[in-house]
Scaffold this motif. Structure first.
Motif, PDB file in Angstrom:
ATOM      1  N   SER A   1       0.825  -1.205   0.000  1.00  0.00           N
ATOM      2  CA  SER A   1       0.000   0.000   0.000  1.00  0.00           C
ATOM      3  C   SER A   1       0.862   1.259   0.000  1.00  0.00           C
ATOM      4  CB  SER A   1      -0.918  -0.013   1.228  1.00  0.00           C
ATOM      5  OG  SER A   1      -1.640   1.176   1.312  1.00  0.00           O
ATOM      6  N   GLU A   2       1.919   1.263   0.812  1.00  0.00           N
ATOM      7  CA  GLU A   2       2.829   2.405   0.853  1.00  0.00           C
ATOM      8  C   GLU A   2       3.556   2.579  -0.475  1.00  0.00           C
ATOM      9  OE1 GLU A   2       5.262   1.565   4.267  1.00  0.00           O
ATOM     10  OE2 GLU A   2       3.689   2.202   5.670  1.00  0.00           O
ATOM     11  N   PHE A   3       3.953   1.465  -1.095  1.00  0.00           N
ATOM     12  CA  PHE A   3       4.604   1.535  -2.401  1.00  0.00           C
ATOM     13  C   PHE A   3       3.675   2.181  -3.425  1.00  0.00           C
ATOM     14  CE2 PHE A   3       4.773  -0.364  -6.623  1.00  0.00           C
ATOM     15  CZ  PHE A   3       6.001   0.105  -7.056  1.00  0.00           C
ATOM     16  N   VAL A   4       2.447   1.694  -3.514  1.00  0.00           N
ATOM     17  CA  VAL A   4       1.504   2.214  -4.500  1.00  0.00           C
ATOM     18  C   VAL A   4       1.225   3.702  -4.243  1.00  0.00           C
ATOM     19  CG1 VAL A   4      -0.880   2.059  -5.353  1.00  0.00           C
ATOM     20  CG2 VAL A   4       0.486  -0.021  -5.049  1.00  0.00           C
ATOM     21  N   ASP A   5       1.026   4.070  -2.985  1.00  0.00           N
ATOM     22  CA  ASP A   5       0.787   5.486  -2.664  1.00  0.00           C
ATOM     23  C   ASP A   5       1.938   6.368  -3.132  1.00  0.00           C
ATOM     24  OD1 ASP A   5      -1.665   4.984  -1.503  1.00  0.00           O
ATOM     25  OD2 ASP A   5      -0.933   5.087   0.563  1.00  0.00           O
ATOM     26  N   PHE A   6       3.156   5.886  -2.986  1.00  0.00           N
ATOM     27  CA  PHE A   6       4.332   6.655  -3.381  1.00  0.00           C
ATOM     28  C   PHE A   6       4.538   6.622  -4.899  1.00  0.00           C
ATOM     29  CE2 PHE A   6       8.910   7.290  -4.060  1.00  0.00           C
ATOM     30  CZ  PHE A   6       9.151   8.422  -3.292  1.00  0.00           C
ATOM     31  N   ALA A   7       4.274   5.473  -5.523  1.00  0.00           N
ATOM     32  CA  ALA A   7       4.599   5.267  -6.935  1.00  0.00           C
ATOM     33  C   ALA A   7       3.616   5.928  -7.897  1.00  0.00           C
ATOM     34  CB  ALA A   7       4.683   3.770  -7.237  1.00  0.00           C
ATOM     35  N   VAL A   8       2.365   6.003  -7.522  1.00  0.00           N
ATOM     36  CA  VAL A   8       1.356   6.568  -8.420  1.00  0.00           C
ATOM     37  C   VAL A   8       1.470   8.090  -8.405  1.00  0.00           C
ATOM     38  CG1 VAL A   8      -1.124   6.873  -8.766  1.00  0.00           C
ATOM     39  CG2 VAL A   8      -0.214   4.615  -8.202  1.00  0.00           C
ATOM     40  N   ASP A   9       1.551   8.656  -9.592  1.00  0.00           N
ATOM     41  CA  ASP A   9       1.655  10.107  -9.720  1.00  0.00           C
ATOM     42  C   ASP A   9       0.245  10.701  -9.675  1.00  0.00           C
ATOM     43  OD1 ASP A   9       2.175  12.728 -10.278  1.00  0.00           O
ATOM     44  OD2 ASP A   9       3.302  12.351 -12.116  1.00  0.00           O
ATOM     45  N   LYS A  10      -0.095  11.270  -8.552  1.00  0.00           N
ATOM     46  CA  LYS A  10      -1.441  11.799  -8.364  1.00  0.00           C
ATOM     47  C   LYS A  10      -1.723  12.992  -9.276  1.00  0.00           C
ATOM     48  CE  LYS A  10      -1.279   9.904  -3.800  1.00  0.00           C
ATOM     49  NZ  LYS A  10      -0.193   8.997  -4.051  1.00  0.00           N
ATOM     50  N   GLU A  11      -0.679  13.704  -9.706  1.00  0.00           N
ATOM     51  CA  GLU A  11      -0.862  14.836 -10.610  1.00  0.00           C
ATOM     52  C   GLU A  11      -1.266  14.387 -12.004  1.00  0.00           C
ATOM     53  OE1 GLU A  11       2.546  17.397 -10.560  1.00  0.00           O
ATOM     54  OE2 GLU A  11       2.534  17.512  -8.366  1.00  0.00           O
ATOM     55  N   GLN A  12      -0.877  13.164 -12.388  1.00  0.00           N
ATOM     56  CA  GLN A  12      -1.231  12.629 -13.711  1.00  0.00           C
ATOM     57  C   GLN A  12      -2.711  12.260 -13.777  1.00  0.00           C
ATOM     58  OE1 GLN A  12       0.559  11.817 -16.567  1.00  0.00           O
ATOM     59  NE2 GLN A  12       2.595  12.387 -15.893  1.00  0.00           N
TER      60      GLN A  12
ATOM     61  N   ALA B   1      12.691   8.362 -10.873  1.00  0.00           N
ATOM     62  CA  ALA B   1      13.312   9.668 -10.604  1.00  0.00           C
ATOM     63  C   ALA B   1      12.919  10.170  -9.210  1.00  0.00           C
ATOM     64  CB  ALA B   1      12.885  10.682 -11.666  1.00  0.00           C
ATOM     65  N   LYS B   2      11.654  10.042  -8.877  1.00  0.00           N
ATOM     66  CA  LYS B   2      11.163  10.469  -7.555  1.00  0.00           C
ATOM     67  C   LYS B   2      11.796   9.628  -6.448  1.00  0.00           C
ATOM     68  CE  LYS B   2       6.689  10.528  -5.163  1.00  0.00           C
ATOM     69  NZ  LYS B   2       5.240  10.293  -5.371  1.00  0.00           N
ATOM     70  N   LEU B   3      11.849   8.315  -6.653  1.00  0.00           N
ATOM     71  CA  LEU B   3      12.401   7.411  -5.649  1.00  0.00           C
ATOM     72  C   LEU B   3      13.888   7.657  -5.423  1.00  0.00           C
ATOM     73  CD1 LEU B   3      12.068   4.916  -3.792  1.00  0.00           C
ATOM     74  CD2 LEU B   3      12.703   3.521  -5.769  1.00  0.00           C
ATOM     75  N   THR B   4      14.666   7.715  -6.486  1.00  0.00           N
ATOM     76  CA  THR B   4      16.102   7.898  -6.310  1.00  0.00           C
ATOM     77  C   THR B   4      16.418   9.247  -5.682  1.00  0.00           C
ATOM     78  OG1 THR B   4      16.341   8.583  -8.623  1.00  0.00           O
ATOM     79  CG2 THR B   4      16.814   6.276  -8.107  1.00  0.00           C
TER      80      THR B   4
ATOM     81  N   ASP C   1      18.231   9.352  -2.113  1.00  0.00           N
ATOM     82  CA  ASP C   1      19.499  10.084  -2.036  1.00  0.00           C
ATOM     83  C   ASP C   1      19.445  11.191  -0.986  1.00  0.00           C
ATOM     84  OD1 ASP C   1      20.536   8.462  -4.018  1.00  0.00           O
ATOM     85  OD2 ASP C   1      20.365   9.978  -5.611  1.00  0.00           O
ATOM     86  N   ARG C   2      18.367  11.967  -0.992  1.00  0.00           N
ATOM     87  CA  ARG C   2      18.211  13.053  -0.006  1.00  0.00           C
ATOM     88  C   ARG C   2      18.144  12.504   1.411  1.00  0.00           C
ATOM     89  NH1 ARG C   2      14.427  15.156  -3.228  1.00  0.00           N
ATOM     90  NH2 ARG C   2      12.770  14.457  -1.860  1.00  0.00           N
ATOM     91  N   HIS C   3      17.368  11.430   1.583  1.00  0.00           N
ATOM     92  CA  HIS C   3      17.217  10.836   2.913  1.00  0.00           C
ATOM     93  C   HIS C   3      18.569  10.355   3.442  1.00  0.00           C
ATOM     94  CE1 HIS C   3      15.769   8.487   6.265  1.00  0.00           C
ATOM     95  NE2 HIS C   3      16.380   7.424   5.772  1.00  0.00           N
ATOM     96  N   ILE C   4      19.291   9.604   2.622  1.00  0.00           N
ATOM     97  CA  ILE C   4      20.579   9.058   3.061  1.00  0.00           C
ATOM     98  C   ILE C   4      21.573  10.185   3.318  1.00  0.00           C
ATOM     99  CG2 ILE C   4      22.554   7.657   2.337  1.00  0.00           C
ATOM    100  CD1 ILE C   4      20.510   5.789   0.970  1.00  0.00           C
ATOM    101  N   GLU C   5      21.591  11.170   2.433  1.00  0.00           N
ATOM    102  CA  GLU C   5      22.506  12.304   2.623  1.00  0.00           C
ATOM    103  C   GLU C   5      22.202  13.033   3.930  1.00  0.00           C
ATOM    104  OE1 GLU C   5      23.321  16.545   0.499  1.00  0.00           O
ATOM    105  OE2 GLU C   5      23.056  14.810  -0.817  1.00  0.00           O
ATOM    106  N   ASN C   6      20.937  13.289   4.184  1.00  0.00           N
ATOM    107  CA  ASN C   6      20.558  13.974   5.427  1.00  0.00           C
ATOM    108  C   ASN C   6      20.835  13.124   6.656  1.00  0.00           C
ATOM    109  OD1 ASN C   6      19.692  16.299   4.138  1.00  0.00           O
ATOM    110  ND2 ASN C   6      17.594  15.552   3.944  1.00  0.00           N
ATOM    111  N   LEU C   7      20.622  11.841   6.531  1.00  0.00           N
ATOM    112  CA  LEU C   7      20.797  10.940   7.663  1.00  0.00           C
ATOM    113  C   LEU C   7      22.262  10.805   8.055  1.00  0.00           C
ATOM    114  CD1 LEU C   7      19.209   9.017   9.529  1.00  0.00           C
ATOM    115  CD2 LEU C   7      19.596   7.225   7.853  1.00  0.00           C
TER     116      LEU C   7
END
Length: 188
Positions: free
Chosen positions: A135-146, A159-162, A166-172
């Motif tokens: 459920s979390e994957f689908v919520d993140f993967a589906v582009d609601k703007e489309q 592109a969104k995932l990477t 990247d931002r999460h790991i860099e910040n962490l």
């Protein structure tokens, strides 16, 4: 050398903080089912079979909690997590690998995968996702703007995932994952 020690201390602090989110009782243990989630938060992405292997290895080494227990003590988790991070064993795939995998699932080259089909893929095999993860994957993967709630446009998703990972790991980690850390922590 002192800088390496500081980095190792910071890395251990980050691992401890992530672990403590799941240590509900405050006794330095988490349930085995939570180990994969903590690892993913820390930027390592094993599948469920690999997590099971890691848990089995910890018990074989006598550090995975009492025999027959479904808990993992912090010390065992930290040792395993440091080893995985330093070896980059479960680092995330790069954008090209992810796109290649999606293209295999889209032989017609449409640029998208139907959500129902993706759910079937993710529910099968040894690396099947749990319902909450799916459920979390689908919520993140589906582009609601489309406006296409039934399709995953994988170029956009990757592109969104990477970018997110990247931002999460860099910040962490900031500077805690510097290459100089490798030698000082491998003895742990």
């Amino acid at each position: 050398m002192e800088e390496q020690g500081e980095r190792l201390t910071r890395l251990r602090s980050i691992i401890k903080e992530a672990f403590s989110y799941f240590d509900k009782v405050g006794i330095n243990t988490v349930f085995q089912e939570e180990v994969g989630t903590i690892m993913r938060y820390l930027g390592q992405f094993p599948d469920e079979m690999e997590v099971a292997d890691l848990l089995r290895d910890m018990q074989d080494e006598g550090v995975g909690g009492p025999s027959g227990s479904n808990v993992v003590p912090y010390d065992a988790f930290e040792k395993m997590m440091l080893r995985c991070l330093l070896q980059k064993r479960f680092d995330p795939d790069d954008e090209d690998n992810l796109l290649s995998a999606f293209r295999v699932l889209d032989p017609e080259g449409r640029g998208y995968i139907e959500v129902d089909q993706m759910k079937r893929y993710l529910a099968s095999g040894s690396s099947a996702l749990r319902e909450k993860e799916m459920s979390e994957f689908v919520d993140f993967a589906v582009d609601k703007e489309q406006g296409e709630a039934a399709r995953i446009y994988y170029d956009d998703y990757v592109a969104k995932l990477t970018s997110f990972v990247d931002r999460h790991i860099e910040n962490l980690y900031k500077d805690a994952k510097a290459p100089a850390l490798d030698k000082s922590a491998q003895g742990n």
